[in-house]
Design a protein around this motif. Structure first.
Motif, PDB file in Angstrom:
ATOM      1  N   SER A   1      -3.332  -3.540   0.499  1.00 58.71           N
ATOM      2  CA  SER A   1      -4.612  -2.533   0.286  1.00 58.71           C
ATOM      3  C   SER A   1      -4.147  -1.404   0.001  1.00 58.71           C
ATOM      4  N   ILE A   2      -4.742  -0.478  -1.082  1.00 63.09           N
ATOM      5  CA  ILE A   2      -4.490   0.717  -1.356  1.00 63.09           C
ATOM      6  C   ILE A   2      -5.981   1.535  -1.568  1.00 63.09           C
TER       7      ILE A   2
ATOM      8  N   TYR B   1       5.504   1.539  10.054  1.00 65.32           N
ATOM      9  CA  TYR B   1       5.093  -0.205  10.545  1.00 65.32           C
ATOM     10  C   TYR B   1       4.369   0.055  11.722  1.00 65.32           C
ATOM     11  N   ARG B   2       3.343  -0.831  11.843  1.00 66.04           N
ATOM     12  CA  ARG B   2       2.218  -1.029  13.003  1.00 66.04           C
ATOM     13  C   ARG B   2       2.473  -2.425  13.376  1.00 66.04           C
TER      14      ARG B   2
ATOM     15  N   ILE C   1       3.208   0.555   6.004  1.00 64.74           N
ATOM     16  CA  ILE C   1       2.113   1.638   5.247  1.00 64.74           C
ATOM     17  C   ILE C   1       3.403   2.292   4.561  1.00 64.74           C
ATOM     18  N   SER C   2       3.425   2.191   3.285  1.00 63.06           N
ATOM     19  CA  SER C   2       4.395   3.053   2.423  1.00 63.06           C
ATOM     20  C   SER C   2       3.698   4.161   1.640  1.00 63.06           C
ATOM     21  N   LEU C   3       4.255   5.321   1.686  1.00 59.21           N
ATOM     22  CA  LEU C   3       3.782   6.491   0.930  1.00 59.21           C
ATOM     23  C   LEU C   3       4.946   6.688  -0.126  1.00 59.21           C
ATOM     24  N   GLY C   4       5.707   5.770  -0.357  1.00 61.44           N
ATOM     25  CA  GLY C   4       7.088   6.189  -1.396  1.00 61.44           C
ATOM     26  C   GLY C   4       6.307   6.083  -2.631  1.00 61.44           C
ATOM     27  N   HIS C   5       7.464   6.091  -3.752  1.00 60.40           N
ATOM     28  CA  HIS C   5       7.202   6.240  -5.176  1.00 60.40           C
ATOM     29  C   HIS C   5       7.935   5.180  -5.845  1.00 60.40           C
ATOM     30  N   ALA C   6       7.379   4.333  -6.695  1.00 58.63           N
ATOM     31  CA  ALA C   6       7.832   3.414  -7.762  1.00 58.63           C
ATOM     32  C   ALA C   6       7.004   3.351  -8.914  1.00 58.63           C
ATOM     33  N   PRO C   7       7.551   3.530 -10.061  1.00 56.26           N
ATOM     34  CA  PRO C   7       6.664   3.153 -11.158  1.00 56.26           C
ATOM     35  C   PRO C   7       6.221   1.765 -11.402  1.00 56.26           C
ATOM     36  N   LEU C   8       7.087   0.848 -10.633  1.00 61.28           N
ATOM     37  CA  LEU C   8       6.455  -0.406 -11.024  1.00 61.28           C
ATOM     38  C   LEU C   8       7.171  -1.073  -9.498  1.00 61.28           C
ATOM     39  N   LEU C   9       6.143  -1.778  -8.793  1.00 57.97           N
ATOM     40  CA  LEU C   9       6.508  -2.445  -7.592  1.00 57.97           C
ATOM     41  C   LEU C   9       5.869  -3.770  -7.726  1.00 57.97           C
TER      42      LEU C   9
ATOM     43  N   GLU D   1       0.876   9.963  -2.997  1.00 60.53           N
ATOM     44  CA  GLU D   1      -0.414  10.278  -2.432  1.00 60.53           C
ATOM     45  C   GLU D   1      -1.252   9.245  -2.186  1.00 60.53           C
ATOM     46  N   PHE D   2      -1.086   8.016  -2.357  1.00 65.47           N
ATOM     47  CA  PHE D   2      -1.944   6.918  -2.322  1.00 65.47           C
ATOM     48  C   PHE D   2      -0.893   5.882  -1.341  1.00 65.47           C
ATOM     49  N   ALA D   3      -1.540   5.782   0.074  1.00 67.64           N
ATOM     50  CA  ALA D   3      -0.740   4.949   0.816  1.00 67.64           C
ATOM     51  C   ALA D   3      -0.822   3.178   0.609  1.00 67.64           C
ATOM     52  N   LEU D   4       0.221   2.426   0.363  1.00 72.50           N
ATOM     53  CA  LEU D   4      -0.043   1.044   0.068  1.00 72.50           C
ATOM     54  C   LEU D   4       0.064   0.471   1.474  1.00 72.50           C
ATOM     55  N   ALA D   5      -0.801  -0.397   2.308  1.00 79.64           N
ATOM     56  CA  ALA D   5      -0.679  -0.852   3.341  1.00 79.64           C
ATOM     57  C   ALA D   5      -0.650  -2.484   3.097  1.00 79.64           C
ATOM     58  N   ALA D   6       0.453  -3.222   3.784  1.00 75.75           N
ATOM     59  CA  ALA D   6       0.718  -4.578   3.760  1.00 75.75           C
ATOM     60  C   ALA D   6       0.526  -5.002   4.940  1.00 75.75           C
ATOM     61  N   TYR D   7      -0.318  -6.218   5.172  1.00 76.58           N
ATOM     62  CA  TYR D   7      -0.722  -6.998   6.625  1.00 76.58           C
ATOM     63  C   TYR D   7      -0.180  -8.391   6.381  1.00 76.58           C
TER      64      TYR D   7
END
Length: 319
Positions: free
Chosen positions: A93-94, A27-28, A73-81, A114-120
């Motif tokens: 943004s990714i 979190y930022r 900013i999440s670097l987790g894993h989910a087959p569907l979010l 491997e791909f950061a998901l950012a939510a603002y």
């Protein structure tokens, strides 16, 4: 878990950071980061309720008044979010992929480490969302259900899909959230809603390849993996040999098949992703040099030339 009490709860920076440590989210807080701490400022106030469902979906409902903007900013894993906005606004943004969700909008995506998901989440709003995440390792998930759901999600080839929430389903969500039920009944109701949301928001499974491409279905999947990597991580340095190895093709094979499938060369596509990302940074108020470096360009002059050729305007003219 946030919001276990029926009354609204105040959440400060330390509450969010603790939540992030538990779930692998960074979190930022751009409004207050760097300020001398004068107590733990209230970032948001409201409720966050989370339920793990037998199907393996994690259903999280949040209803917050946002006092200070924050980014997760999440670097987790989910087959569907799936992120569904009932009220307010969220920017996701990714890499070069940008989506802004308003009331009644939703996005389905595949979350990969491997791909950061950012939510603002901007300040000064009431933000009510439902987040649905599929956890294939959930202990409550029956083995037969796990296999069928995982097989279904493996076929999804479009990693980010924006869609509108049907009004009937929105009404069902709001009604279920207002109704006080015993735990078992609530779990069953949310299970039904989760499966309906997955049914509406699951990206199409694309079996056929576009007419322009001669690639086989397996080749198309490998090409799509390369394309997604360029789009989700455009700031990395790539070589044609490395990307060809990822696609199990020769460099010449990747070059010709990528162009036939997507209409651009490999590095033409990468350039487009970087420039789209740079436009996003310029809109956020970054300088030309900052936008160039953040989008993968080492020299601002080369960036400015590429930007003008692609968009027809100077990066200095982007508001």
């Amino acid at each position: 878990m946030f919001g276990e009490d029926a009354d609204a709860t105040s959440f400060g920076r330390q509450d969010f950071l603790a939540f992030g440590r538990e779930y692998g989210i960074d979190y930022r807080f751009p409004d207050i980061d760097g300020e001398a701490p004068a107590g733990d400022a209230t970032i948001a106030r409201g409720r966050i309720d989370e339920t793990l469902l037998p199907s393996g979906f994690r259903f999280t409902h949040s209803d917050l008044t946002i006092f200070h903007s924050y980014e997760s900013i999440s670097l987790g894993h989910a087959p569907l979010l799936m992120v569904i906005v009932l009220e307010g606004c969220v920017r996701l943004s990714i890499g070069a992929v940008q989506r802004e969700l308003g009331s009644g909008m939703a996005v389905s995506l595949q979350l990969r480490p491997e791909f950061a998901l950012a939510a603002y989440q901007p300040a000064g709003q009431r933000l009510e969302t439902v987040v649905l995440a599929f956890d294939p390792g959930a202990p409550m998930l029956a083995r037969s259900e796990q296999g069928s759901l995982r097989a279904l999600l493996r076929g999804v080839q479009d990693p980010v899909v924006l869609w509108d929430l049907p009004q009937t389903l929105r009404a069902a969500i709001e009604q279920s959230l207002l109704t006080h039920l015993p735990v078992l009944q609530k779990t069953l109701v949310l299970e039904g809603l989760a499966l309906q949301l997955a049914g509406y928001g699951l990206p199409e499974q694309v079996q056929a390849v576009g007419r322009r491409s001669r690639a086989s279905s397996q080749e198309h999947q490998r090409l799509e993996a390369v394309r997604q990597r360029l789009e989700f991580a455009p700031t990395e340095d790539y070589s044609l040999a490395e990307l060809a190895s990822r696609a199990a093709m020769s460099p010449s094979g990747l070059r010709s098949k990528f162009r036939a499938t997507y209409g651009l060369s490999v590095f033409g596509y990468l350039r487009k992703c970087r420039l789209n990302l740079a436009w996003h940074y310029l809109e956020q108020g970054y300088s030309v040099q900052q936008a160039a470096h953040r989008s993968g360009y080492r020299h601002a002059t080369n960036f400015a030339t590429a930007f003008r050729r692609h968009f027809g305007v100077s990066p200095k003219n982007v508001i």
